[in-house]
Design an enzyme around this catalytic site. Structure first.
Site, PDB file in Angstrom:
ATOM      1  N   VAL A  65       0.811  -1.225   0.000  1.00 19.85           N
ATOM      2  CA  VAL A  65       0.000   0.000   0.000  1.00 19.85           C
ATOM      3  C   VAL A  65       0.844   1.274   0.000  1.00 19.85           C
ATOM      4  O   VAL A  65       0.311   2.360  -0.170  1.00 19.85           O
ATOM      5  CB  VAL A  65      -1.018   0.032   1.166  1.00 19.85           C
ATOM      6  CG1 VAL A  65      -2.032  -1.086   1.038  1.00 19.85           C
ATOM      7  CG2 VAL A  65      -0.329   0.014   2.518  1.00 19.85           C
ATOM      8  N   TYR A 155       2.402   1.150  23.008  1.00 25.25           N
ATOM      9  CA  TYR A 155       1.654   1.245  21.747  1.00 25.25           C
ATOM     10  C   TYR A 155       2.000   2.547  21.011  1.00 25.25           C
ATOM     11  O   TYR A 155       1.847   2.648  19.797  1.00 25.25           O
ATOM     12  CB  TYR A 155       0.154   1.119  22.018  1.00 25.25           C
ATOM     13  CG  TYR A 155      -0.632   0.611  20.837  1.00 25.25           C
ATOM     14  CD1 TYR A 155      -0.366  -0.634  20.278  1.00 25.25           C
ATOM     15  CD2 TYR A 155      -1.643   1.367  20.267  1.00 25.25           C
ATOM     16  CE1 TYR A 155      -1.078  -1.101  19.196  1.00 25.25           C
ATOM     17  CE2 TYR A 155      -2.370   0.911  19.178  1.00 25.25           C
ATOM     18  CZ  TYR A 155      -2.084  -0.331  18.650  1.00 25.25           C
ATOM     19  OH  TYR A 155      -2.794  -0.790  17.575  1.00 25.25           O
ATOM     20  N   LYS A 162      -3.927   4.877  15.215  1.00 19.45           N
ATOM     21  CA  LYS A 162      -5.278   4.303  15.342  1.00 19.45           C
ATOM     22  C   LYS A 162      -6.304   5.384  15.649  1.00 19.45           C
ATOM     23  O   LYS A 162      -7.449   5.309  15.193  1.00 19.45           O
ATOM     24  CB  LYS A 162      -5.310   3.217  16.432  1.00 19.45           C
ATOM     25  CG  LYS A 162      -4.532   1.948  16.086  1.00 19.45           C
ATOM     26  CD  LYS A 162      -4.967   1.294  14.791  1.00 19.45           C
ATOM     27  CE  LYS A 162      -4.343  -0.066  14.572  1.00 19.45           C
ATOM     28  NZ  LYS A 162      -4.485  -0.553  13.193  1.00 19.45           N
ATOM     29  N   ALA A 195       2.045  -8.930  13.586  1.00 26.38           N
ATOM     30  CA  ALA A 195       2.109  -7.494  13.878  1.00 26.38           C
ATOM     31  C   ALA A 195       2.201  -7.270  15.395  1.00 26.38           C
ATOM     32  O   ALA A 195       2.948  -6.406  15.861  1.00 26.38           O
ATOM     33  CB  ALA A 195       0.884  -6.785  13.304  1.00 26.38           C
TER      34      ALA A 195
END
Ligand code: NAP
Length: 274
Positions: A65, A155, A162, A195
């Site tokens: 992508v 994270y 996100k 992931a």
């Protein structure tokens, strides 16, 4: 057969532990015709048996992508082999290692751009390019995580990505609603995938979620797959712009629930133990 007559493309299967595989499997079992993509030649070989398992051996296409030409080529292949499509699953995320460890404020601009391009902008670009071949009753689904809403240790950069992804879902849902295209996200609980292996202390996250979610369990790719299949199907025909939690209820907890030890004393499991 809930998905009978539906055709779609699923991006983000790395192996049969991937969340995208769980979604693909449920869609296939409910009668959907699917196409899947791979990142590069190394993964093409690995994905060949998975494509066979999913009944889409002839519809396995390259798509990195970060390369706009590969997204355009994907559209050409899908148009040639499937005509119109009814759904897209975007189950892709990437952040350089430095974005998933250490101090948040040390994140570099380069790492930020890579994470946002691959994990967020790609959802817009894929939908933009595939829109001419999408039916007037289509559904787009992406994958998020609670770390986009609240702080989660390690994270870091992916949390910011996100958060951006979840807002992207809402703006896309408004923009595309008039074209008959719905856009939703699933915010899945932690699952051991490739992931996830890049996130520090991931095993502790799994233990913590299991101990502190209302259902006292971690979720499976089959469970996420079933919810994903619902969001791609006509069963969710009036649902768009949603971030749907599939996490055993973990996101509703403001504090870990109180538990009792053998002597009846109240205790709180801070260490992830039940
Ligand atoms: P996964 O199996 O490793 O899938 C991630 C996919 O992203 C892989 O197929 C990977 O391809 C692909 N990808 C990365 N960069 C790409 C690029 N430039 N072009 C095309 N594809 C690319 O892990 P997963 O856990 O199922 O992740 C899927 C999604 O779920 C991600 O958005 C993730 O953030 C989200 N999610 C995961 C969890 C969890 O705990 N596992 C929880 C909530 C949400 P390669 O493997 O070929 O590099």
């Amino acid at each position: 057969m809930i998905m009978k007559g539906k055709k779609g493309v699923i991006l983000g299967i790395a192996n049969n532990k991937s969340i995208a595989y769980g979604i693909a499997k449920q869609c296939q079992e409910q009668g959907a015709e699917i196409a899947i993509t791979f990142l590069n030649e190394r993964f093409e070989k690995k994905l060949a048996p998975i494509a066979e398992d999913l009944g889409c051996s002839g519809k396995l296409y390259p798509c990195d992508v970060s390369n706009p030409d590969e997204i355009k080529a994907l559209k050409e292949s899908l148009e040639k082999d499937m005509g119109e499509i009814d759904f897209i699953v975007h189950s892709i995320a990437f952040a350089p290692k430095e974005g998933l460890t250490g101090r948040f404020t040390d994140i570099t601009k380069d790492a930020f751009e890579v994470a946002m391009n691959i994990s967020v902008y790609s959802l817009i670009e894929i939908t933009q390019v595939l829109k001419p071949i999408m039916s007037k009753n289509s559904s787009v689904l992406t994958l998020s995580y609670y770390g986009g809403d609240k702080y989660i240790p390690n994270y870091n950069l992916m949390g910011v990505a996100k958060a951006a992804l979840e807002m992207t879902v809402k703006y896309m849902a408004e923009d595309l609603g008039k074209d008959g295209i719905r856009v939703n996200a699933i915010s899945a609980g932690p699952i051991k995938t490739l992931a996830a292996a890049g996130i520090g202390e991931f095993r502790f996250m799994l233990k913590w979620n299991e101990a502190h979610s209302p259902m006292k369990k971690n979720v499976t790719t089959t469970e996420v797959g079933n919810s994903g299949m619902y969001l791609l199907s006509d069963l969710s025909s009036a649902v768009t712009g949603e971030v749907h939690y599939v996490d055993g209820g973990y996101n509703i907890m403001g504090m870990p629930a109180v538990s009792f030890d053998e002597e009846g004393k109240q205790s709180i499991a801070w260490n992830g133990e039940k």
